[in-house]
Scaffold this motif. Structure first.
Motif, PDB file in Angstrom:
ATOM      1  N   GLY A 178       5.909  -6.214  -0.349  1.00  0.00           N
ATOM      2  CA  GLY A 178       6.195  -5.923  -1.750  1.00  0.00           C
ATOM      3  C   GLY A 178       7.173  -4.773  -1.916  1.00  0.00           C
ATOM      4  N   LEU A 248      -6.231  -1.720  -6.211  1.00  0.00           N
ATOM      5  CA  LEU A 248      -5.440  -2.943  -6.163  1.00  0.00           C
ATOM      6  C   LEU A 248      -6.240  -4.041  -5.463  1.00  0.00           C
ATOM      7  N   THR A 249      -5.820  -5.271  -5.652  1.00  0.00           N
ATOM      8  CA  THR A 249      -6.459  -6.398  -4.962  1.00  0.00           C
ATOM      9  C   THR A 249      -6.032  -6.398  -3.494  1.00  0.00           C
ATOM     10  N   GLU A 252      -2.429  -7.460  -2.945  1.00  0.00           N
ATOM     11  CA  GLU A 252      -1.488  -6.423  -3.385  1.00  0.00           C
ATOM     12  C   GLU A 252      -1.400  -5.299  -2.352  1.00  0.00           C
ATOM     13  N   LEU A 256       1.865  -3.938   0.260  1.00  0.00           N
ATOM     14  CA  LEU A 256       2.428  -2.589   0.205  1.00  0.00           C
ATOM     15  C   LEU A 256       2.245  -1.809   1.509  1.00  0.00           C
TER      16      LEU A 256
END
Length: 362
Positions: A178, A248-249, A252, A256
């Motif tokens: 991401g 965050l999930t 996600e 990152l």
């Protein structure tokens, strides 16, 4: 096909250890029901196996544990099962009672030393209640596993009860990278992901950031001291060096984590639970190919000494830690990381898990 009921006190959405175990058992022809609790704004679940989430009147403190354990007892009592799996001490009592009443097999998965968590250190009466449950039940268990060798040894020595070690390592997978929602150009990114609770070394990192000019500190997660840490960061550091991304999930987070240059796991020695910890994030960093900097505690030290994909903190003085981070930033660990990933993965670890379930004792 054997029926397994697995119970936890969380809302099922972020417990990756339990999700991996359920997936493995399901793929090995076990019929799974995963039981947890329902919270406001729960993320919808899409699993291959059945899930049940109970909405409670109370969601913290003594009343939560009392309500959850009573309701779990009756739910377990009337569901079809061959094997009961209790995750952590806070689900053990109803699982054990039902296993005895109905002569069912019970398996215990201890994710941590629950009676030694920092939150119980200054609550002796509450701690004594959990200790009494542990002392009465664990010596009678025949099928147990936990997350680290040190915790397994602790239970063996204290209760003469054998625990296997099933480490919470990730599945081997390719993840989509991401983008951080801030400018990282020319900066070395230090990442912390996990619970923002006491004893995680976050305050130490904030003090350390005062001495680092070319680094950014990113925190992914939430917890008991989230607002306190954010306030301290705003008081100490004013030039966009610390970013809090909140909870965050898992997808996600996985997108990152590979963007970081250094992953940290700087737990303090706040009792046996932290001392014997082998944090999930250590392996999440590894699989994202991010070198790690960890506390000088037994389990983390053992992993780094053996697999060499990071360093152990030499000194918890903020100035000295900053100097170590600057030197660490210049080192390469790619060969060690690739080698460690071939060993420390769920595909290897689940073989031990399957063996436990294929050889359960009544």
């Amino acid at each position: 096909m054997k029926n397994i009921i697995i119970s936890v006190t969380n809302d099922l959405t972020t417990d990756q250890r339990v999700e991996k175990i359920c997936d493995t058992l399901f793929l090995n022809n076990y019929n799974i029901i995963l039981v947890g609790r329902k919270l406001k704004n729960n993320i919808p679940l899409s699993r291959k196996y059945k899930t049940k989430r109970m909405r409670l009147f109370f969601n913290n403190g003594f009343l939560f544990y009392a309500e959850y354990n009573i309701r779990l007892f009756f739910k377990l009592l009337f569901l079809k099962k061959d094997i009961l799996v209790s995750n952590d001490l806070d689900t053990l009592l109803p699982n054990y009672l039902v296993s005895k009443l109905q002569s069912k097999i019970i398996i215990y998965d201890s994710h941590e030393l629950f009676t030694e968590i920092p939150e119980l250190v200054h609550r002796p009466r509450v701690k004594k209640i959990w200790e009494s449950i542990e002392q009465k039940i664990i010596p009678n268990l025949k099928n147990c596993y936990t997350v680290s060798d040190s915790i397994a040894d602790y239970y063996q020595n204290k209760y003469n009860t054998h625990f296997e070690t099933i480490r919470n390592v990730p599945k081997t997978k390719k993840s989509t990278t991401g983008i951080f929602p801030f400018d990282t150009r020319g900066k070395t990114i230090i990442l912390y992901q996990g619970a923002v609770n006491i004893g995680r070394g976050l305050e130490l990192m904030l003090d350390t950031m005062k001495h680092l000019e070319k680094h950014i500190f990113v925190v992914i997660g939430s917890g008991d001291i989230f607002e306190k840490v954010k306030t301290k960061a705003s008081q100490l550091i004013t030039n966009n060096k610390v970013y809090f991304l909140g909870k965050l999930t898992p997808p996600e987070i996985n997108a990152l984590t590979p963007l970081a240059n250094i992953g940290i796991s700087l737990e303090e020695d706040l009792g046996l639970n932290y001392r014997y910890a082998l944090p999930n994030k250590l392996f999440d960093y590894l699989h994202a190919e991010v070198p790690v900097l960890v506390s000088n505690l037994p389990e983390m030290k053992k992993i780094i000494d053996e697999y060499k994909f990071g360093e152990i903190v030499e000194n918890r003085n903020s100035k000295l830690l900053a100097k170590q981070i600057e030197k660490f930033s210049l080192k390469k660990h790619s060969a060690e990381i690739k080698s460690a990933k071939k060993v420390l993965n769920w595909e290897n670890e689940e073989k031990k898990l399957i063996s436990i379930y294929q050889n359960v004792k009544q």
